[in-house]
Motif scaffolding. Structure first.
Motif, PDB file in Angstrom:
ATOM      1  N   ASP A  38      -8.672  12.344   7.586  1.00  0.00           N
ATOM      2  CA  ASP A  38      -8.816  12.360   6.138  1.00  0.00           C
ATOM      3  C   ASP A  38      -8.166  11.103   5.552  1.00  0.00           C
ATOM      4  OD1 ASP A  38     -10.114  14.865   5.894  1.00  0.00           O
ATOM      5  OD2 ASP A  38      -8.199  15.884   6.216  1.00  0.00           O
ATOM      6  N   VAL A  39      -6.921  10.876   5.928  1.00  0.00           N
ATOM      7  CA  VAL A  39      -6.163   9.715   5.450  1.00  0.00           C
ATOM      8  C   VAL A  39      -5.619   8.959   6.661  1.00  0.00           C
ATOM      9  CG1 VAL A  39      -4.233   8.906   4.045  1.00  0.00           C
ATOM     10  CG2 VAL A  39      -5.521  10.935   3.330  1.00  0.00           C
ATOM     11  N   LEU A  40      -5.882   7.659   6.710  1.00  0.00           N
ATOM     12  CA  LEU A  40      -5.352   6.801   7.766  1.00  0.00           C
ATOM     13  C   LEU A  40      -4.429   5.779   7.115  1.00  0.00           C
ATOM     14  CD1 LEU A  40      -5.329   5.988  10.751  1.00  0.00           C
ATOM     15  CD2 LEU A  40      -7.289   4.505  10.284  1.00  0.00           C
ATOM     16  N   ILE A  41      -3.140   5.882   7.415  1.00  0.00           N
ATOM     17  CA  ILE A  41      -2.121   5.021   6.809  1.00  0.00           C
ATOM     18  C   ILE A  41      -1.850   3.848   7.741  1.00  0.00           C
ATOM     19  CG2 ILE A  41       0.235   4.908   5.918  1.00  0.00           C
ATOM     20  CD1 ILE A  41       0.044   7.982   5.544  1.00  0.00           C
ATOM     21  N   CYS A  42      -1.982   2.654   7.223  1.00  0.00           N
ATOM     22  CA  CYS A  42      -1.728   1.447   8.007  1.00  0.00           C
ATOM     23  C   CYS A  42      -0.363   0.899   7.607  1.00  0.00           C
ATOM     24  CB  CYS A  42      -2.825   0.409   7.763  1.00  0.00           C
ATOM     25  SG  CYS A  42      -4.479   1.017   8.147  1.00  0.00           S
ATOM     26  N   GLY A  43       0.612   1.089   8.444  1.00  0.00           N
ATOM     27  CA  GLY A  43       1.983   0.692   8.151  1.00  0.00           C
ATOM     28  C   GLY A  43       2.887   1.901   8.130  1.00  0.00           C
ATOM     29  N   GLY A  44       3.829   1.946   9.087  1.00  0.00           N
ATOM     30  CA  GLY A  44       4.694   3.113   9.213  1.00  0.00           C
ATOM     31  C   GLY A  44       6.122   2.873   8.798  1.00  0.00           C
ATOM     32  N   GLY A  45       6.352   1.943   7.867  1.00  0.00           N
ATOM     33  CA  GLY A  45       7.687   1.759   7.315  1.00  0.00           C
ATOM     34  C   GLY A  45       8.047   2.904   6.396  1.00  0.00           C
ATOM     35  N   VAL A  46       9.062   2.694   5.575  1.00  0.00           N
ATOM     36  CA  VAL A  46       9.550   3.773   4.716  1.00  0.00           C
ATOM     37  C   VAL A  46       8.460   4.280   3.776  1.00  0.00           C
ATOM     38  CG1 VAL A  46      11.154   4.342   2.853  1.00  0.00           C
ATOM     39  CG2 VAL A  46      11.949   3.017   4.826  1.00  0.00           C
ATOM     40  N   VAL A  47       7.718   3.388   3.145  1.00  0.00           N
ATOM     41  CA  VAL A  47       6.721   3.802   2.154  1.00  0.00           C
ATOM     42  C   VAL A  47       5.546   4.518   2.825  1.00  0.00           C
ATOM     43  CG1 VAL A  47       5.095   2.962   0.422  1.00  0.00           C
ATOM     44  CG2 VAL A  47       7.383   1.979   0.545  1.00  0.00           C
ATOM     45  N   GLY A  48       5.033   3.964   3.926  1.00  0.00           N
ATOM     46  CA  GLY A  48       3.942   4.622   4.630  1.00  0.00           C
ATOM     47  C   GLY A  48       4.339   5.969   5.187  1.00  0.00           C
ATOM     48  N   ALA A  49       5.548   6.060   5.758  1.00  0.00           N
ATOM     49  CA  ALA A  49       6.034   7.323   6.297  1.00  0.00           C
ATOM     50  C   ALA A  49       6.241   8.350   5.192  1.00  0.00           C
ATOM     51  CB  ALA A  49       7.334   7.097   7.063  1.00  0.00           C
ATOM     52  N   ALA A  50       6.720   7.910   4.027  1.00  0.00           N
ATOM     53  CA  ALA A  50       6.915   8.832   2.907  1.00  0.00           C
ATOM     54  C   ALA A  50       5.588   9.414   2.444  1.00  0.00           C
ATOM     55  CB  ALA A  50       7.615   8.118   1.752  1.00  0.00           C
ATOM     56  N   LEU A  51       4.541   8.591   2.414  1.00  0.00           N
ATOM     57  CA  LEU A  51       3.217   9.103   2.049  1.00  0.00           C
ATOM     58  C   LEU A  51       2.747  10.143   3.058  1.00  0.00           C
ATOM     59  CD1 LEU A  51       0.605   9.080   0.387  1.00  0.00           C
ATOM     60  CD2 LEU A  51      -0.152   7.129   1.773  1.00  0.00           C
ATOM     61  N   ALA A  52       2.904   9.860   4.348  1.00  0.00           N
ATOM     62  CA  ALA A  52       2.498  10.817   5.382  1.00  0.00           C
ATOM     63  C   ALA A  52       3.241  12.133   5.227  1.00  0.00           C
ATOM     64  CB  ALA A  52       2.746  10.221   6.764  1.00  0.00           C
ATOM     65  N   ALA A  53       4.550  12.081   4.995  1.00  0.00           N
ATOM     66  CA  ALA A  53       5.348  13.295   4.855  1.00  0.00           C
ATOM     67  C   ALA A  53       4.920  14.101   3.636  1.00  0.00           C
ATOM     68  CB  ALA A  53       6.831  12.936   4.766  1.00  0.00           C
ATOM     69  N   GLU A  54       4.683  13.424   2.507  1.00  0.00           N
ATOM     70  CA  GLU A  54       4.248  14.120   1.294  1.00  0.00           C
ATOM     71  C   GLU A  54       2.904  14.815   1.507  1.00  0.00           C
ATOM     72  OE1 GLU A  54       5.002  14.746  -1.893  1.00  0.00           O
ATOM     73  OE2 GLU A  54       7.016  13.914  -1.969  1.00  0.00           O
ATOM     74  N   LEU A  55       1.957  14.098   2.110  1.00  0.00           N
ATOM     75  CA  LEU A  55       0.628  14.684   2.329  1.00  0.00           C
ATOM     76  C   LEU A  55       0.697  15.899   3.239  1.00  0.00           C
ATOM     77  CD1 LEU A  55      -1.553  11.466   2.775  1.00  0.00           C
ATOM     78  CD2 LEU A  55      -1.657  13.084   0.874  1.00  0.00           C
ATOM     79  N   LEU A  56       1.433  15.795   4.339  1.00  0.00           N
ATOM     80  CA  LEU A  56       1.502  16.895   5.296  1.00  0.00           C
ATOM     81  C   LEU A  56       2.243  18.095   4.713  1.00  0.00           C
ATOM     82  CD1 LEU A  56       2.244  14.809   8.506  1.00  0.00           C
ATOM     83  CD2 LEU A  56       0.159  16.102   8.019  1.00  0.00           C
ATOM     84  N   MET A  57       3.310  17.839   3.973  1.00  0.00           N
ATOM     85  CA  MET A  57       4.084  18.934   3.412  1.00  0.00           C
ATOM     86  C   MET A  57       3.296  19.656   2.317  1.00  0.00           C
ATOM     87  SD  MET A  57       7.700  18.927   1.417  1.00  0.00           S
ATOM     88  CE  MET A  57       6.842  18.391  -0.051  1.00  0.00           C
ATOM     89  N   ARG A  58       2.663  18.876   1.428  1.00  0.00           N
ATOM     90  CA  ARG A  58       2.000  19.502   0.288  1.00  0.00           C
ATOM     91  C   ARG A  58       0.682  20.152   0.668  1.00  0.00           C
ATOM     92  NH1 ARG A  58       1.987  16.236  -4.993  1.00  0.00           N
ATOM     93  NH2 ARG A  58       1.342  18.326  -5.635  1.00  0.00           N
ATOM     94  N   SER A  59       0.052  19.683   1.756  1.00  0.00           N
ATOM     95  CA  SER A  59      -1.172  20.340   2.223  1.00  0.00           C
ATOM     96  C   SER A  59      -0.879  21.363   3.305  1.00  0.00           C
ATOM     97  CB  SER A  59      -2.146  19.295   2.775  1.00  0.00           C
ATOM     98  OG  SER A  59      -1.668  18.748   3.996  1.00  0.00           O
ATOM     99  N   LYS A  60       0.427  21.540   3.613  1.00  0.00           N
ATOM    100  CA  LYS A  60       0.862  22.461   4.668  1.00  0.00           C
ATOM    101  C   LYS A  60       0.200  22.127   6.007  1.00  0.00           C
ATOM    102  CE  LYS A  60       1.829  26.155   1.391  1.00  0.00           C
ATOM    103  NZ  LYS A  60       3.237  25.781   1.302  1.00  0.00           N
ATOM    104  N   GLY A  61       0.040  20.847   6.252  1.00  0.00           N
ATOM    105  CA  GLY A  61      -0.469  20.379   7.529  1.00  0.00           C
ATOM    106  C   GLY A  61      -1.971  20.372   7.660  1.00  0.00           C
ATOM    107  N   THR A  62      -2.719  20.795   6.631  1.00  0.00           N
ATOM    108  CA  THR A  62      -4.173  20.863   6.747  1.00  0.00           C
ATOM    109  C   THR A  62      -4.861  19.533   6.489  1.00  0.00           C
ATOM    110  OG1 THR A  62      -4.299  21.604   4.458  1.00  0.00           O
ATOM    111  CG2 THR A  62      -4.275  23.304   6.163  1.00  0.00           C
ATOM    112  N   CYS A  63      -4.160  18.599   5.864  1.00  0.00           N
ATOM    113  CA  CYS A  63      -4.717  17.261   5.677  1.00  0.00           C
ATOM    114  C   CYS A  63      -4.501  16.479   6.970  1.00  0.00           C
ATOM    115  CB  CYS A  63      -4.021  16.561   4.505  1.00  0.00           C
ATOM    116  SG  CYS A  63      -4.654  14.913   4.136  1.00  0.00           S
TER     117      CYS A  63
END
Length: 595
Positions: A38-63
Motif C-alpha cells: 500500500d505504502v512504500l517508504i524510501c528512507g528509513g531515518g527518523v522521519v521515514g520510520a515515524a511514518l511507518a510506525a504511525e501507519l501501522l499503529m493507526r491501521s492496526k497493522g492492516t496497511c
C-alpha cells in the motif's frame, strides 16, 4: 532473497473492521493482492520510520507498509552511561508527543536531556533574549536527543506492537516510474531497487503510494520530476560533542588581553561547582550562530555555523586549539556595551557622501549664521539621543542581565560539518508519490526545527492515508494527497521564512546565492566563493554570475543594524507575552500536530 521483517506475523485481513469501513471498496484498497505494498517508504531515518510506525499503529497493522533503507538501524539502544553521539536534535514538545503516541518515547527518554532555559545574544552589541519554561508554566522547553537513539527506538516500538513491516535493508532506489494521471492514476508506482553489494539481488516493487523520506538529495524527488527552489548560505555547520564544567587546560597561555582572561578563569572555576546543565545557548558571531545544546553528565553538543573555509580550518585544529577558540568565541564580551549607534571616534556614522553634502556649500552661509554646519548640529543631536537611549535601555536590562555560558573543558570525539541551505520543493506530491522531511524542505539549523517539521510531515501524511483507506479511497491520487500538501507546505514555508529572516538580521557575512532548481546544483562552495582575509574575517568575492558580493552589513549601516537587533531583543525580552508567544511557536505548542 526474501526481505527482512521486523516481525513475521502476517497481517490479518479480517481485522479491517477495526478501521471502521466494511465496504467492498475499503477492502479493495486495503488489499495488496494486486500490488506489493500500500505504502512504500524510501528512507528509513527518523522521519521515514515515524511514518511507518504511525501507519501501522493507526491501521492496526492492516496497511501493508514497505521500507527501503541502505543502512539498517542499530538493533539496540545504548546505556545512559555511554557518551553521546555527535548528531543530536532539539525535539519540541509536539515531536515528543508524537513519539509517545507511537510508543517510542519510553525507549528514548533515558538518553534525552531537558532544557528549561535558553539565552540568545550577539557578538556585536549588548542585546540579549532569554526564554524560560517557568515563565510559560511548563517543565521544559524541549529535549535534546540523539538521532541514532530516536531511530532505533521507533523500530523497537514497531516490534513491541507486533506489527509487520517489510524492510529492504541494504537497498537504494535505482529507478521510479509514476502514472501520468494525477486525478485518477490507474497503474501502480513501480520502484526498481538495487543492492549495495553482491549478496542481494535487484528487485522491482509496486505500490499505491511511494513516499520520499530519503533526505536532501532525494532520489524519489529526482525521479518524480519535482523541482526545488532556494539558496545556499555559503556556510557549513561544524558539529561536535563537548564536556563542560572544568577549567580548560593551558588556558593561561592562550587567551589574549582582548578575551578578558580573569573573567574566563573565574567562570571556569565557578562552573564546576554550581552549574546546572539545563540551558541552551546561542551566540550570534559575525560569521554565524554558535549554539550549545545541553546533554546528560555535563556533556553538550555544539553547532557552529561559519564560512566554508573557516569550517575546514576548525575541523583541522587539534582538540586543544579548538577548545581555546571555542571558549574564546563563547566567553568574549560583546564588542560594545552601548545601545546607541553613536561613537565619538567615528564622525557622524553617516555615509561618506552624506557627510560631504552636509559639510559643503551651499551650507556655508547657514554655517556662518548659526555658528555650526548642519553636520555639526546633527552630530550633537545624535550624541544626545544616543546618550538617552543608552541610559534607558541599560536600565531596562539591569534586572535580568546577560550571563555567560560555562567554560568548555573537553572536546569529545570527532568534529564533522554539513553545508547549510534553504530549500523548498515546488510541490510535495505527484501521482502516487509524496515527499516528507528533508526530501521536501531544508532549513537553517539555528532554530533546531528541521526534524520537528519532518515529524509533523509524517504525522499529517499518515492521517491523510488512514482517512482515505477508511472510506475506501485511493491513497495515491491527487485528491487524497492534496490535504497533506495544503497543510504542510504553508506551515513549513512559514517557519522556514521566519528562520531565514532571523539569519538575515544577524548575518554579517557575505550574501547567500540563489540556485533556481534541483536540476541545477548549487555552486561548489569551496571554490572561490568566499575568502578568508588576513584578519581571519570573511572577505567578499564574486558569485558564480561574476557579480561582486558585499557583506550584508553594507546594505544598512552596521551600527544601525546592530542597534535595531539589540533594541529588538530587549523589546521582546521585556514584553513577556510576546516573548512567550514566540517561544511557543518555536516549540510547536500552538501548531497542529496533524492529529
Amino acid at each position: 532473497v526474501k526481505p527482512d521483517r521486523i516481525h513475521t506475523r502476517i497481517p490479518d485481513m479480517n481485522r479491517i473492521s477495526a478501521i471502521k469501513s466494511k465496504s467492498m471498496s475499503a477492502r479493495r484498497f486495503f488489499s495488496t493482492s494486486k500490488w506489493d505494498h500500500d505504502v512504500l517508504i524510501c528512507g528509513g531515518g527518523v522521519v521515514g520510520a515515524a511514518l511507518a510506525a504511525e501507519l501501522l499503529m493507526r491501521s492496526k497493522g492492516t496497511c501493508n507498509v514497505g521500507l527501503i533503507e541502505l543502512f539498517p538501524p542499530k538493533p539496540t539502544i545504548r546505556a545512559k552511561s555511554d557518551s553521546p553521539d555527535v548528531r543530536v536534535y532539539a525535539l519540541s514538545p509536539n515531536s515528543i508527543q508524537v513519539l509517545q503516541h507511537i510508543g517510542a518515547w519510553k525507549h528514548i527518554e533515558e538518553r534525552s536531556h531537558p532544557y528549561a532555559n535558553m539565552q540568545v545574544w550577539e557578538q556585536s552589541g549588548p542585546g540579549v533574549l532569554k526564554f524560560s519554561a517557568a515563565e510559560m508554566q511548563a517543565s521544559e522547553l524541549g529535549r535534546i536527543c540523539e538521532d541514532q537513539t530516536i531511530q532505533s527506538a521507533i523500530y523497537k516500538s514497531i516490534q513491541d506492537q507486533g506489527h509487520a513491516l517489510t524492510t529492504y535493508y541494504g537497498y537504494s532506489i535505482d529507478d521510479l516510474k509514476l502514472p501520468s494521471n494525477a486525478k485518477n492514476p490507474t497503474g501502480a508506482a513501480i520502484v526498481n531497487i538495487k543492492p549495495k553489494d553482491n549478496t542481494l539481488e535487484s528487485k522491482q516493487l509496486s505500490a499505491r503510494l511511494v513516499v520520499g523520506a530519503d533526505g536532501g538529495n532525494s532520489s524519489v524527488r529526482k525521479f518524480s520530476g519535482i523541482s526545488t527552489w532556494g539558496w545556499g548560505y555559503g556556510q557549513e555547520a561544524v558539529v561536535a560533542t563537548i564536556r563542560i564544567g572544568n577549567e580548560p587546560e593551558n588556558l593561561e597561555g592562550t587567551i589574549d588581553e582582548n578575551h578578558d582572561k580573569e573573567r574566563i578563569e573565574a567562570a571556569a572555576k565557578a562552573a564546576g561547582r554550581a552549574f546546572i546543565n539545563n540551558t541552551a545557548w546561542q551566540k550570534y558571531l559575525h560569521t554565524g550562530p554558535l549554539a550549545v545544546l545541553p546533554l546528560w553528565d555535563n556533556y553538550a553538543s555544539i553547532v557552529w555555523s561559519t564560512s566554508v573555509a573557516d569550517a575546514k580550518r576548525l575541523k583541522s585544529l587539534s582538540p586543544e586549539q579548538f577548545l581555546v577558540e571555542l571558549n574564546a568565541a563563547l566567553q568574549t564580551p560583546p564588542e560594545t556595551d552601548k545601545w546607541s549607534v553613536h561613537n565619538a571616534t567615528d564622525a557622524a556614522n553617516f555615509p561618506p557622501f552624506l557627510n560631504g553634502i552636509l559639510g559643503a556649500k551651499p551650507f556655508g552661509p547657514v554655517s556662518n549664521l548659526f555658528g555650526k554646519s548642519p553636520l555639526d548640529i546633527l552630530k550633537k543631536v545624535k550624541r544626545e539621543v544616543g546618550a538617552v537611549a543608552d541610559t534607558l535601555m541599560s536600565a531596562a536590562q539591569m534586572g535580568d542581565p546577560m550571563t555567560y555560558p560555562p567554560v568548555v573543558g573537553q572536546v569529545c570525539g570527532p568534529r564533522v560539518s554539513f553545508p547549510l541551505s534553504f530549500s523548498q520543493a515546488s510541490q510535495y506530491t505527484a501521482p502516487r508519490c509524496a515527499l516528507i522531511g528533508d526530501a521536501a524542505h531544508s532549513i537553517h539549523p539555528q532554530a533546531g526545527q528541521g526534524l520537528n517539521l519532518g515529524i509533523l510531515d509524517a504525522v499529517t501524511l499518515a492521517n491523510c492515508i488512514v482517512r482515505t483507506l477508511q472510506v475506501g479511497g485511493d491513497i495515491g491520487n491527487s485528491a487524497s494527497l492534496s490535504e497533506y500538501e495544503r497543510e504542510r507546505y504553508v506551515k513549513n514555508l512559514g517557519m522556514m521564512a521566519l528562520v531565514d529572516g532571523i539569519n538575515s538580521v544577524f548575518k554579517d557575512a557575505p550574501r547567500a546565492y540563489p540556485y533556481p532548481s534541483s536540476s541545477e546544483s548549487p555552486p561548489n562552495q569551496t571554490e572561490n566563493t568566499w575568502e578568508v582575509g588576513e584578519d581571519g574575517g570573511v572577505d567578499a568575492k564574486k558569485d558564480r554570475f561574476g557579480t561582486r558580493m558585499k557583506p550584508e552589513s553594507l546594505d544598512l549601516g552596521p551600527k544601525v543594524k546592530q542597534f535595531l537587533r539589540s533594541a529588538g531583543m530587549l523589546g521582546i525580552h521585556q514584553l513577556g507575552p510576546v516573548k512567550n508567544r514566540i517561544a511557543k511557536f518555536a516549540m510547536g505548542v500552538d501548531s497542529s500536530s496533524g492529529k
